[in-house]
Every structure is written in structure tokens, then in C-alpha cells.
Design an enzyme around this catalytic site. Structure first.
Site, PDB file in Angstrom:
ATOM      1  N   PHE A  59     -10.272 -63.149 -63.435  1.00  0.00           N
ATOM      2  CA  PHE A  59      -9.612 -63.541 -64.685  1.00  0.00           C
ATOM      3  C   PHE A  59      -8.164 -63.057 -64.780  1.00  0.00           C
ATOM      4  O   PHE A  59      -7.490 -63.300 -65.784  1.00  0.00           O
ATOM      5  CB  PHE A  59     -10.413 -63.030 -65.907  1.00  0.00           C
ATOM      6  CG  PHE A  59     -10.660 -61.548 -65.921  1.00  0.00           C
ATOM      7  CD1 PHE A  59      -9.688 -60.655 -66.354  1.00  0.00           C
ATOM      8  CD2 PHE A  59     -11.889 -61.026 -65.522  1.00  0.00           C
ATOM      9  CE1 PHE A  59      -9.912 -59.284 -66.377  1.00  0.00           C
ATOM     10  CE2 PHE A  59     -12.132 -59.648 -65.538  1.00  0.00           C
ATOM     11  CZ  PHE A  59     -11.140 -58.786 -65.969  1.00  0.00           C
ATOM     12  N   ARG A  87     -12.257 -47.552 -79.581  1.00  0.00           N
ATOM     13  CA  ARG A  87     -13.155 -48.474 -78.882  1.00  0.00           C
ATOM     14  C   ARG A  87     -14.316 -48.893 -79.793  1.00  0.00           C
ATOM     15  O   ARG A  87     -14.783 -50.029 -79.751  1.00  0.00           O
ATOM     16  CB  ARG A  87     -13.652 -47.849 -77.584  1.00  0.00           C
ATOM     17  CG  ARG A  87     -12.501 -47.666 -76.594  1.00  0.00           C
ATOM     18  CD  ARG A  87     -12.917 -47.098 -75.272  1.00  0.00           C
ATOM     19  NE  ARG A  87     -13.696 -48.021 -74.470  1.00  0.00           N
ATOM     20  CZ  ARG A  87     -13.194 -49.081 -73.842  1.00  0.00           C
ATOM     21  NH1 ARG A  87     -11.911 -49.356 -73.943  1.00  0.00           N
ATOM     22  NH2 ARG A  87     -13.953 -49.866 -73.123  1.00  0.00           N
ATOM     23  N   THR A  93     -15.931 -55.830 -75.486  1.00  0.00           N
ATOM     24  CA  THR A  93     -14.900 -56.728 -74.938  1.00  0.00           C
ATOM     25  C   THR A  93     -15.198 -58.187 -75.256  1.00  0.00           C
ATOM     26  O   THR A  93     -14.308 -58.955 -75.654  1.00  0.00           O
ATOM     27  CB  THR A  93     -14.812 -56.551 -73.403  1.00  0.00           C
ATOM     28  OG1 THR A  93     -14.543 -55.179 -73.141  1.00  0.00           O
ATOM     29  CG2 THR A  93     -13.713 -57.409 -72.803  1.00  0.00           C
ATOM     30  N   ARG A 104     -13.300 -57.163 -82.976  1.00  0.00           N
ATOM     31  CA  ARG A 104     -13.566 -58.318 -82.108  1.00  0.00           C
ATOM     32  C   ARG A 104     -14.647 -59.222 -82.679  1.00  0.00           C
ATOM     33  O   ARG A 104     -14.584 -60.442 -82.517  1.00  0.00           O
ATOM     34  CB  ARG A 104     -13.902 -57.825 -80.705  1.00  0.00           C
ATOM     35  CG  ARG A 104     -12.640 -57.336 -79.973  1.00  0.00           C
ATOM     36  CD  ARG A 104     -12.993 -56.605 -78.730  1.00  0.00           C
ATOM     37  NE  ARG A 104     -11.826 -56.322 -77.888  1.00  0.00           N
ATOM     38  CZ  ARG A 104     -11.804 -55.365 -76.978  1.00  0.00           C
ATOM     39  NH1 ARG A 104     -12.859 -54.597 -76.781  1.00  0.00           N
ATOM     40  NH2 ARG A 104     -10.727 -55.172 -76.243  1.00  0.00           N
ATOM     41  N   ASN A 114      -9.311 -61.747 -77.153  1.00  0.00           N
ATOM     42  CA  ASN A 114     -10.192 -60.850 -77.919  1.00  0.00           C
ATOM     43  C   ASN A 114      -9.413 -59.910 -78.850  1.00  0.00           C
ATOM     44  O   ASN A 114      -9.875 -58.821 -79.183  1.00  0.00           O
ATOM     45  CB  ASN A 114     -11.139 -60.102 -76.978  1.00  0.00           C
ATOM     46  CG  ASN A 114     -10.418 -59.174 -76.009  1.00  0.00           C
ATOM     47  OD1 ASN A 114      -9.195 -59.153 -75.954  1.00  0.00           O
ATOM     48  ND2 ASN A 114     -11.177 -58.400 -75.249  1.00  0.00           N
ATOM     49  N   HIS A 117      -6.456 -54.727 -77.408  1.00  0.00           N
ATOM     50  CA  HIS A 117      -6.732 -53.901 -76.227  1.00  0.00           C
ATOM     51  C   HIS A 117      -6.700 -52.457 -76.669  1.00  0.00           C
ATOM     52  O   HIS A 117      -5.889 -52.079 -77.513  1.00  0.00           O
ATOM     53  CB  HIS A 117      -5.659 -54.100 -75.139  1.00  0.00           C
ATOM     54  CG  HIS A 117      -5.706 -53.028 -74.081  1.00  0.00           C
ATOM     55  ND1 HIS A 117      -6.575 -53.079 -73.017  1.00  0.00           N
ATOM     56  CD2 HIS A 117      -5.029 -51.850 -73.957  1.00  0.00           C
ATOM     57  CE1 HIS A 117      -6.412 -51.990 -72.275  1.00  0.00           C
ATOM     58  NE2 HIS A 117      -5.478 -51.228 -72.822  1.00  0.00           N
TER      59      HIS A 117
HETATM   60  P1  CMP Z   1      -8.772 -55.654 -72.361  1.00  0.00           P
HETATM   61  O1  CMP Z   1      -9.432 -54.533 -73.078  1.00  0.00           O
HETATM   62  O2  CMP Z   1      -7.373 -55.952 -72.717  1.00  0.00           O
HETATM   63  O3  CMP Z   1      -8.874 -55.379 -70.783  1.00  0.00           O
HETATM   64  C1  CMP Z   1      -8.836 -56.430 -69.831  1.00  0.00           C
HETATM   65  C2  CMP Z   1      -8.917 -57.781 -70.474  1.00  0.00           C
HETATM   66  O4  CMP Z   1      -9.278 -58.857 -69.614  1.00  0.00           O
HETATM   67  C3  CMP Z   1     -10.003 -57.784 -71.517  1.00  0.00           C
HETATM   68  O5  CMP Z   1      -9.637 -56.988 -72.616  1.00  0.00           O
HETATM   69  C4  CMP Z   1     -10.148 -59.267 -71.803  1.00  0.00           C
HETATM   70  O6  CMP Z   1      -9.182 -59.724 -72.724  1.00  0.00           O
HETATM   71  C5  CMP Z   1      -9.793 -59.910 -70.444  1.00  0.00           C
HETATM   72  N1  CMP Z   1     -10.923 -60.564 -69.811  1.00  0.00           N
HETATM   73  C6  CMP Z   1     -11.000 -61.877 -69.540  1.00  0.00           C
HETATM   74  N2  CMP Z   1     -12.165 -62.161 -68.936  1.00  0.00           N
HETATM   75  C7  CMP Z   1     -12.843 -61.009 -68.801  1.00  0.00           C
HETATM   76  C8  CMP Z   1     -14.111 -60.659 -68.241  1.00  0.00           C
HETATM   77  N3  CMP Z   1     -14.915 -61.574 -67.708  1.00  0.00           N
HETATM   78  N4  CMP Z   1     -14.492 -59.364 -68.284  1.00  0.00           N
HETATM   79  C9  CMP Z   1     -13.658 -58.412 -68.814  1.00  0.00           C
HETATM   80  N5  CMP Z   1     -12.441 -58.686 -69.365  1.00  0.00           N
HETATM   81  C10 CMP Z   1     -12.048 -59.974 -69.367  1.00  0.00           C
END
Ligand code: CMP
Length: 140
Positions: A59, A87, A93, A104, A114, A117
Site C-alpha cells: 500500500f 492510539r 487502523t 476512526r 483513516n 496518524h
Molecule cells: P498510519 O497510522 O498512518 O500508518 C500507515 C498507514 O498506511 C495507515 O495509517 C493507513 O492509513 C495506511 N494503510 C493503507 N493500507 C493499509 C493496510 N492494509 N494496513 C495498514 N495500514 C494501511
């Protein structure tokens, strides 16, 4: 519990829908303080550097494109156990797995878009904060 700092990013899906204030209210209501904040628009190089840890994930390219698609709000949040507390307030996530009342669950559009971060450990918080803010921009 020790007072900590963590990095928070309000993502382009949330700034696009004008949700910045509602998201900050969730942090402040949970006892976190915003001790640094700026609105920014990341370049591709900024996003690639910040998410370098995910460079091998399928991704990654989409994530970099999404994070450069609009304004973001970078913040340092401070409070007791700030990393874990943030968190908790963000939720899982994937919004499909996020608990009721979390950012979220309420606001995220998808696992990628989402809304927020947050650093996943105190060690990464220190690295991410240093990447995004100078010491003089953090006013506790
Ligand atoms: P974040 O906490 O910003 O850290 C990595 C980011 O990748 C996550 O939030 C999501 O926005 C994005 N992401 C997209 N696809 C995935 C996935 N399959 N698993 C984890 N994170 C993902």
C-alpha cells in the site's frame, strides 16, 4: 505514569471534510494537550521519508499519493501515557475494526483514508516529532 509526547497527523480526508476541530476536541477531551501544531502540504519526498518504514508494503505508493493529496495538520500531543492514549482515542487502523467513540470509527473513510496518524511507540514518537518539528516550535 510518565508525561510523554507523541506525533499526530490529521490526514487529507479529514482536512477536506473540515473535521480538524472535531478531531482536536477528541484529543483534548481525553486529556491530551496540543503543544505544537501546523498545517502543511507534504511533497512526495516528505511523505516517502515519513513512511519509509512501510516502503516494502503493497500500500506504500497509494499511501504516499493519499498523504500528498491535500493539506494535513501536524501536531505534538502531550500527556500522561500520551502514545498509548492517543492510539486509544484514534481507534484501530481499519475503521471497520475501530471501537465506538474513537476518531476512526466516527470519521475514517477507509483503512487508507483513516483521518489520523499517531506514533506507535515512544521511540518512534521521538523520531517522528524530530522529523516534523524543531524544538522551538514545541511549547508545552
Ligand atoms: P498510519 O497510522 O498512518 O500508518 C500507515 C498507514 O498506511 C495507515 O495509517 C493507513 O492509513 C495506511 N494503510 C493503507 N493500507 C493499509 C493496510 N492494509 N494496513 C495498514 N495500514 C494501511
Amino acid at each position: 505514569m510518565a508525561v510523554e509526547r507523541t506525533l499526530s497527523i490529521i490526514k487529507p480526508d479529514a482536512t477536506r471534510r473540515n473535521l480538524t476541530g472535531k478531531i482536536i476536541d477528541k484529543f483534548e477531551s481525553a486529556g491530551l494537550r496540543v503543544v505544537a501544531q501546523k498545517r502543511a502540504r507534504w511533497s512526495q519526498a516528505d511523505a516517502e521519508k515519513f513512511y519509509a518504514v512501510h516502503a516494502e508494503r503493497p500500500f506504500y505508493n497509494d499511501l504516499v499519493a493519499f498523504m500528498t493529496s491535500g493539506p494535513i495538520v501536524l501536531q505534538v500531543l502531550e500527556g500522561e501515557g500520551a502514545v498509548a492514549k492517543n492510539r486509544e482515542v484514534m481507534g484501530a487502523t481499519n475503521p471497520a475494526d475501530a471501537a465506538v467513540g474513537t476518531i476512526r470509527k466516527e470519521f475514517a473513510e477507509s483503512i487508507e483514508a483513516n483521518s489520523v496518524h499517531g506514533s506507535d511507540s515512544a521511540e518512534n514518537a521521538a523520531i517522528e516529532i524530530a522529523m516534523c518539528f524543531s524544538d522551538g516550535e514545541i511549547v508545552g
